[in-house]
Design an enzyme around this catalytic site. Structure first.
Site, PDB file in Angstrom:
ATOM      1  N   GLU A 112       0.838  -1.204   0.000  1.00 47.41           N
ATOM      2  CA  GLU A 112       0.000   0.000   0.000  1.00 47.41           C
ATOM      3  C   GLU A 112       0.871   1.251   0.000  1.00 47.41           C
ATOM      4  OE1 GLU A 112      -3.035  -0.165  -0.595  1.00 47.41           O
ATOM      5  OE2 GLU A 112      -3.592  -2.203  -0.028  1.00 47.41           O
ATOM      6  N   HIS A 115       2.195   1.656  -3.425  1.00 43.22           N
ATOM      7  CA  HIS A 115       1.157   2.228  -4.298  1.00 43.22           C
ATOM      8  C   HIS A 115       1.130   3.753  -4.149  1.00 43.22           C
ATOM      9  CE1 HIS A 115      -1.219  -1.817  -3.974  1.00 43.22           C
ATOM     10  NE2 HIS A 115      -0.073  -1.947  -4.612  1.00 43.22           N
ATOM     11  N   TYR A 119       2.084   6.833  -7.152  1.00 43.17           N
ATOM     12  CA  TYR A 119       1.352   8.009  -7.628  1.00 43.17           C
ATOM     13  C   TYR A 119       2.243   9.243  -7.578  1.00 43.17           C
ATOM     14  CZ  TYR A 119      -2.620   4.882  -6.926  1.00 43.17           C
ATOM     15  OH  TYR A 119      -3.474   3.817  -6.974  1.00 43.17           O
ATOM     16  N   GLU A 176     -10.313  -1.940  -0.554  1.00 49.86           N
ATOM     17  CA  GLU A 176      -9.492  -2.618  -1.559  1.00 49.86           C
ATOM     18  C   GLU A 176     -10.289  -3.006  -2.805  1.00 49.86           C
ATOM     19  OE1 GLU A 176      -6.290  -3.036  -0.987  1.00 49.86           O
ATOM     20  OE2 GLU A 176      -5.878  -3.508   1.106  1.00 49.86           O
TER      21      GLU A 176
END
Length: 337
Positions: A112, A115, A119, A176
């Site tokens: 996570e 992730h 970005y 999720e």
């Protein structure tokens, strides 16, 4: 009833009186956790290994409205991944005693954070420092996005007993398997048209991870739910559906705000409902929403040559460090689940 807060001396005494154990991977604690560990490891990736700079010409060709939408959907995803990595996963680990399960959850928490970092890698490649600063200010000032985080954190911050642990698991599955998808839609929509392909590859890799996370935590939630009495199970099921409706109401407003002017709002909401049904299935419940066929371009974005969205694959076809034997659905059918 909340737990009694121990004094420092009592905590030290408990440690001194405890027998400290280590995780033993040579013995399977259940018939699915080690398989999920293996699959998580096989899917490991880093954003630095995806050539995001290839999207610079495509970014320049987008309209101003498309660029605003693109960076804002990724900003919203950044906030959710931050809260999932810092609050959601730890809230489940705290009351999960099994060491192998803690390890899988810890790995998922790490992903996570990756992730969220991915970005920022896209932002750094495509935006100026001033634009990035404005974007993160938007995260803090957008009320519907902040409300979404508030609803999720309301559960994550109050995990004290088996019931609240179950609700934290259910909240995580919704995050999720459902809440991310208002943000995923537009990058997939563009990738399906051959635009922003490298960034779309990152979204594809994230989707693969989130699918795995939702499935695993869903299995843990189903197992936890069976521990309760009949009346408690019904009470928790009602709480899950109330949470879903609250999240969906906010998410529809958030979607209409984001996608206003592009004519995609209804398609995104349909996509949300489609994925909300998937989240319910992960939790062992029946589908709730009636949905239309998902936008074919988005499905193309999920399954183009370099974006194979398959829960049991290893990585996108455009991102391969090694060759692994693909897992089939049958490999993840567990007798005790």
């Amino acid at each position: 009833m909340s737990k009694k807060k121990l004094t420092r001396e009592e905590r030290i005494q408990n440690i001194n009186n405890s027998i400290h154990k280590a995780v033993n991977w040579d013995t399977e604690d259940d018939d699915f956790t080690q398989a999920f560990w293996d699959q998580n490891v096989k899917q490991f990736w880093l954003p630095e290994e995806v050539p995001i700079s290839k999207d610079i010409p495509s970014w320049a060709e987008l309209t101003e409205s498309e660029r605003i939408l693109y960076k804002r959907v990724l900003a919203g995803l950044t906030l959710l991944d931050t809260k999932q990595g810092n609050d959601g996963i730890p809230s489940m680990m705290d009351l999960t005693e099994n060491f192998q399960r803690k390890a899988v959850l810890s790995f998922m928490g790490t992903m996570e954070e990756i992730h969220a970092k991915s970005y920022s890698s896209i932002f750094t490649t495509l935006l100026s420092k001033h634009e990035i600063d404005d974007l993160f200010l938007w995260i803090e000032e957008e009320p519907l996005l902040q409300n979404k985080a508030k609803i999720v954190l309301r559960q994550y911050k109050n995990v004290e007993d088996p019931k609240s642990l179950y609700m934290s698991m259910a909240t995580s599955v919704f995050l999720e398997s459902f809440l991310f998808y208002s943000g995923f839609f537009f990058p997939l929509y563009l990738a399906g048209q051959g635009k922003m392909i490298a960034s779309g590859e990152i979204i594809s890799l994230i989707l693969r991870d989130e699918s795995l996370h939702g499935k695993y935590i869903g299995l843990l939630a189903q197992e936890k739910l069976r521990e309760f009495s009949y009346d408690d199970r019904n009470e928790l099921k009602d709480a899950v559906y109330r949470l879903l409706k609250e999240l969906m109401e906010n998410e529809e407003k958030y979607t209409r705000m984001l996608y206003e002017g592009l004519g995609l709002e209804d398609q995104v909401i349909n996509f949300l409902r489609y994925n909300a049904n998937s989240a319910l299935v992960n939790l062992g419940f029946e589908e709730f929403y009636k949905v239309e066929p998902v936008n074919a371009i988005v499905l193309n974005g999920l399954s183009t040559e370099t974006k194979t969205h398959d829960f049991f694959s290893t990585k996108g076809n455009g991102y391969q460090k090694g060759i692994y034997e693909d897992l089939e659905d049958e490999d993840f059918k567990f007798d005790n689940i």
